[in-house]
Design an enzyme around this catalytic site. Structure first.
Site, PDB file in Angstrom:
ATOM      1  N   CYS A   1       0.842  -1.202   0.000  1.00 39.87           N
ATOM      2  CA  CYS A   1       0.000   0.000   0.000  1.00 39.87           C
ATOM      3  C   CYS A   1       0.879   1.255   0.000  1.00 39.87           C
ATOM      4  CB  CYS A   1      -0.970  -0.036   1.180  1.00 39.87           C
ATOM      5  SG  CYS A   1      -2.427   1.011   0.962  1.00 39.87           S
TER       6      CYS A   1
ATOM      7  N   HIS B   1      -3.777  -5.917   0.957  1.00 39.30           N
ATOM      8  CA  HIS B   1      -3.562  -6.245   2.359  1.00 39.30           C
ATOM      9  C   HIS B   1      -4.094  -7.656   2.634  1.00 39.30           C
ATOM     10  CE1 HIS B   1      -2.445  -2.207   3.672  1.00 39.30           C
ATOM     11  NE2 HIS B   1      -3.458  -1.722   2.972  1.00 39.30           N
TER      12      HIS B   1
END
Length: 494
Positions: free
Chosen positions: A334, A431
């Site tokens: 991310c 994630h």
């Protein structure tokens, strides 16, 4: 019929409210009840995506799992995600509505009470029992006006409160008695009793301490809960757990991760920390990244530009570049992925303060922040091994560039992430990928490690929840605890 409800508040942060909420949720579920978790207001950069849309605090997602439910935004209607020391993104009913400084939020948070009550009333209409987690401590009476997280909510919803004290911190008698002393009498009247948490040793040795608290507060003790080792196998719930990071030594593959100032969703590391073949460690600010690291992971962040500057202030950029030049592996997740690129552009401050900066240049990509935040559970497969993966995305910005043509994952939405030409530098927006056992094993083997083929991470979390419920049920007088509530709920089996 309206559900029964019980609220757990603490004498301070990190006393175990989140974990005990999960435990009581699992106990209630085992008794055949429809139970749901609820936290009116949470402050955390660890978030989870909900299948129906939106995001909530990671702790509430774990509590939902304890209940046998999918995460839902009603479980955490107000979420604050810190971007700087004084500013946070405000998420209401799962959607980011803007960013504000602390003073502005504190002055206007009372306006959110109706939104909180909307979620609570939906839950009480749909379930038998709602277990509510407070935030921080009700003893912070300077914050009592317009409170929606502790006694303000308890009073508005007319919900009884059990107060939790952490004996491991020391001073538990003073913290419990002191809480009673500073509370407004009407607030104190909401408390039906207390729990002592994280006790090490023989609980009989603390009997006089329990009596002292009971005598000075008038509240009964519902139990002394031992230090529970099962919590080590549950996802990290809050940044406070990083105050005392532990290195999981013993494995031959050394993975390290710098502790960024606004690090988010660092529970991505939890499956790696469970691997016996992995030596995982956090790198604190002020410390260099170890030269003998095999892999460096840059986890997500709530403020990519801010944490890129922080990374450079620590000198970690030089360590990472030297590591990469020497043939070491680097993974960015991310915000960490965005930092690995050539440039990050955020003219409107969609991810913190406005600005732009040169990235580390290890991936030939560029990220531009824009309005709109992608929050969604996703699934797909690894482009190298073909192993199925599932997880979630929570990010602002779009990353493009030559290395995106060599993605890490193929998801239903398309290719995700990027790999360098030599395959040693990787980045992804996904994630939770390491929670998928087959992908994690393949990734560790490619990195030169040896995966534990017996580790079923999802099963280990379920086992830990069961053990947690067993330990709490053995230590707590559940009959008295729930009978003391204003609206008595379920009773445990005799």
């Amino acid at each position: 019929m309206t559900a029964k409800a019980l609220m757990l508040q603490g004498t301070g942060s990190d006393v175990g409210k989140s974990i005990l909420t999960a435990a009581f949720c699992r106990i209630a579920r085992r008794q055949g009840l429809s139970v749901a978790p609820f936290k009116p207001q949470n402050m955390s950069n660890n978030a989870a995506a909900c299948p129906s849309g939106g995001e909530i605090g990671r702790a509430q997602a774990l509590q939902a799992m304890a209940c046998g439910l999918e995460p839902h935004t009603d479980f955490n209607p107000v979420l604050l995600k810190p971007e700087t020391d004084r500013r946070a993104q405000l998420v209401v009913h799962g959607k980011a509505v803007g960013a504000m400084d602390a003073a502005h939020y504190m002055a206007h948070r009372g306006d959110l009470m109706d939104r909180v009550m909307e979620s609570f009333e939906r839950l009480t209409a749909a379930h038998d029992l709602v277990i509510i987690e407070g935030a921080g401590s009700p003893s912070e009476i300077n914050l009592r006006a317009r409170d929606i997280a502790n006694m303000g909510f308890a009073r508005r919803a007319d919900v009884p409160v059990c107060l939790i004290g952490d004996i491991d911190k020391g001073g538990v008698i003073a913290s419990l008695v002191g809480t009673k002393a500073v509370l407004d009498p009407a607030d104190a009247a909401m408390i039906t009793g207390f729990l002592i948490n994280k006790f090490r040793g023989d609980p009989a040795l603390f009997e006089d301490g329990v009596k002292a608290v009971e005598a000075r507060t008038g509240w009964p003790c519902f139990g002394v809960i031992p230090w529970m080792t099962a919590t080590a196998h549950l996802p990290a719930e809050d940044a406070v757990t990083l105050d005392r990071p532990q290195r999981s030594a013993g494995g031959r593959l050394r993975i390290v991760a710098p502790m960024l100032s606004r690090m988010a969703n660092f529970d991505d590391a939890d499956p790696l920390r469970q691997e016996t073949g992995v030596d995982f460690g956090w790198v604190r600010p002020g410390q260099p990244i170890p030269r003998d690291a095999d892999v460096i992971i840059l986890f997500g962040t709530k403020s990519t530009l801010g944490d890129l500057a922080f990374l450079r202030q620590q000198g970690w950029d030089h360590d990472i570049m030297a590591h990469a030049r020497a043939g070491g592996r680097v993974l960015g997740i991310c915000g960490g992925y965005q930092m690995l690129g050539n440039r990050i552009i955020d003219p409107d401050g969609m991810d913190g303060e406005p600005g732009e900066a040169t990235g580390l240049g290890l991936l030939d990509v560029e990220t531009r922040m824009s309005a709109g935040k992608l929050v969604a559970p996703v699934s797909g497969h690894c482009c190298l091994s073909g192993a199925d993966v599932s997880g979630y995305e929570i990010h602002t910005g779009r990353t493009t560039g030559r290395d995106c043509s060599n993605p890490m994952f193929q998801l239903s939405s398309g290719g995700d992430g990027a790999r360098s030409a030599n395959g040693l530098i990787e980045g992804t927006y996904l994630h939770g990928a390491f929670s998928t056992d087959l992908f994690r094993r393949g990734w560790l083997e490619r990195a030169g490690g040896e995966a534990n083929t017996d580790l079923n991470y999802g099963g280990a979390v379920e086992d830990a929840l069961e053990k947690l419920a067993d330990d709490v049920e053995a230590a707590v007088d559940l009959t008295s605890l729930l009978a003391s509530a204003r609206h008595p709920g379920w009773q445990p089996d005799a």
